[in-house]
Design an enzyme around this catalytic site. Sequence first.
Site, PDB file in Angstrom:
ATOM      1  N   THR A 140     133.357  -0.912  31.714  1.00 13.82           N
ATOM      2  CA  THR A 140     133.316  -1.840  30.365  1.00 13.82           C
ATOM      3  C   THR A 140     133.666  -0.867  29.153  1.00 13.82           C
ATOM      4  O   THR A 140     134.709  -0.541  28.671  1.00 13.82           O
ATOM      5  CB  THR A 140     132.050  -2.481  30.615  1.00 13.82           C
ATOM      6  OG1 THR A 140     130.781  -1.484  30.782  1.00 13.82           O
ATOM      7  CG2 THR A 140     131.922  -3.578  31.601  1.00 13.82           C
ATOM      8  N   LYS A 166     130.717   2.775  37.846  1.00 18.28           N
ATOM      9  CA  LYS A 166     130.870   2.474  36.350  1.00 18.28           C
ATOM     10  C   LYS A 166     129.662   2.484  35.568  1.00 18.28           C
ATOM     11  O   LYS A 166     128.571   2.167  36.437  1.00 18.28           O
ATOM     12  CB  LYS A 166     131.566   1.355  36.126  1.00 18.28           C
ATOM     13  CG  LYS A 166     130.919   0.141  36.422  1.00 18.28           C
ATOM     14  CD  LYS A 166     129.851  -0.506  35.578  1.00 18.28           C
ATOM     15  CE  LYS A 166     130.421  -0.449  34.301  1.00 18.28           C
ATOM     16  NZ  LYS A 166     129.495  -1.207  33.077  1.00 18.28           N
ATOM     17  N   THR A 177     124.506  -0.420  31.934  1.00 19.08           N
ATOM     18  CA  THR A 177     124.673  -1.452  33.321  1.00 19.08           C
ATOM     19  C   THR A 177     125.647  -0.342  34.476  1.00 19.08           C
ATOM     20  O   THR A 177     126.350   0.248  33.964  1.00 19.08           O
ATOM     21  CB  THR A 177     125.763  -2.391  32.872  1.00 19.08           C
ATOM     22  OG1 THR A 177     124.966  -3.095  31.719  1.00 19.08           O
ATOM     23  CG2 THR A 177     126.139  -3.580  33.916  1.00 19.08           C
ATOM     24  N   GLU A 263     127.816   6.577  26.360  1.00 19.13           N
ATOM     25  CA  GLU A 263     128.181   5.969  25.199  1.00 19.13           C
ATOM     26  C   GLU A 263     127.976   6.931  24.011  1.00 19.13           C
ATOM     27  O   GLU A 263     126.648   7.267  23.637  1.00 19.13           O
ATOM     28  CB  GLU A 263     127.499   4.637  24.991  1.00 19.13           C
ATOM     29  CG  GLU A 263     128.192   3.783  25.915  1.00 19.13           C
ATOM     30  CD  GLU A 263     127.419   2.337  25.789  1.00 19.13           C
ATOM     31  OE1 GLU A 263     127.843   1.316  26.295  1.00 19.13           O
ATOM     32  OE2 GLU A 263     126.458   2.289  25.267  1.00 19.13           O
ATOM     33  N   ASN A 386     127.287   0.297  20.497  1.00 20.01           N
ATOM     34  CA  ASN A 386     126.221  -1.043  20.805  1.00 20.01           C
ATOM     35  C   ASN A 386     126.240  -1.774  19.789  1.00 20.01           C
ATOM     36  O   ASN A 386     125.841  -2.940  20.140  1.00 20.01           O
ATOM     37  CB  ASN A 386     124.927  -0.181  21.127  1.00 20.01           C
ATOM     38  CG  ASN A 386     124.994   0.230  22.701  1.00 20.01           C
ATOM     39  OD1 ASN A 386     125.072  -0.436  23.803  1.00 20.01           O
ATOM     40  ND2 ASN A 386     125.057   1.762  22.857  1.00 20.01           N
ATOM     41  N   THR A 391     131.638  -7.846  19.964  1.00 19.89           N
ATOM     42  CA  THR A 391     132.634  -8.196  19.028  1.00 19.89           C
ATOM     43  C   THR A 391     133.888  -7.915  19.554  1.00 19.89           C
ATOM     44  O   THR A 391     134.178  -6.970  20.440  1.00 19.89           O
ATOM     45  CB  THR A 391     132.510  -7.847  17.916  1.00 19.89           C
ATOM     46  OG1 THR A 391     132.269  -6.430  18.006  1.00 19.89           O
ATOM     47  CG2 THR A 391     131.223  -8.084  17.103  1.00 19.89           C
TER      48      THR A 391
END
Length: 391
Positions: A140, A166, A177, A263, A386, A391
């Site tokens: 993702t 992942k 996740t 991230e 985040n 979007t």
Amino acid sequence: MKGFRFSAVEAAIKKPGRLDLALIFSDLPAKVAAVYTTNKVQAAPVIISRERSENGSCRALLVNSGNANACTGEQGMLDALECGRKTAEALGLPDEELLIASTGVIGQQLPMDRFRKGIQPLVDQLDHGTLEDVATAIMTTDTFAKIERREGEAGGTPYSIWGIAKGAGMIQPNMATMLSFLVTDAAVDGAFLKSAFAEAVDGSYNAITVDGDTSTNDTALVIANGAAANPVIKGGTPEGDAFRALLHDLLLSLAKLIVKDGEGATKFVEIRVKGAATNADAKTAALAVANSLLVKTAFFGQDANWGRIIAAVGYSGASVEQQQVEIRFDDVVMASGGIFAGGDAEAAGTRVLQQKEFKVTIDLKLGSGEAAVYTSDLSYDYVRINADYRT
């Protein structure tokens, strides 16, 4: 890898232009061991797969990215069951032999028309795909596919273990996740496989954090089909010990890749607490430091602010005696006896924090308890990623 086939297709589940629907298939009946999220809010595929994997066997795994199918009510359950049923039918399997996993946005219904169109091509391409294709399809916000391999031997017969994972955000697995799937052609006793895998998960995925969040969809599993035809690996044997060590090593490597791909991360940090009253206390203290927003932002800013670290240890709930605590950045003593080591330490500690990877060691000097947790810093990009995720 003997006895396994893989495929991945673009089903445009979230948006076109990427692989997002994948299949792992064992040509032989196989053992399975699985660990799932401890979040009390659980996605439909977690609920279904948890029940199916209880019997310890499976032949296939269907997985998608782009949609978590979590908090989707009865319709989400019906849709997950339909996806599994259609895939199982195309493979000639009973529904119960196929597990399901999903990752992506929470609270949105599956685009079933896209799933229905994607399943037959997915099955048709089983002879042409690779495990790396599957690793790519489950990404993702990941920036790279995560795949590891280990080789072992039992009774003179070689076997392989391959694993993918992942995860980059919503990471603090409590089994983030996070998905991880392992396949091995080793013949392994089912009960031993379950215990060895749970232990390996606890020492790897349960020892990482990016942002302290535990997903609704966390799923980690291993499928062993015995295609290597080795003598069955059992617990309490040298072969069992070797298999257990390989599992742990492979999962820990994947876990570290997740943190390194956190991230917005610019730092990879090992938080090691030793000298704790118990191992549980050590892990409690390490997680408090690893999840502290003040600590993580200091890492990003390369600020040798050891005070934030000792504060996190103090509120963690672990047994602590302030005057005993020693804190090191790599080999640099930042505080001893709970007191700042001085300006030279500040300068040396800052140089340590300028590295992309470093270790923080906290010695509580209360006992023999020890634990390590792996974490990242918290950067501007974490907020940007985040803020724009849907979007």
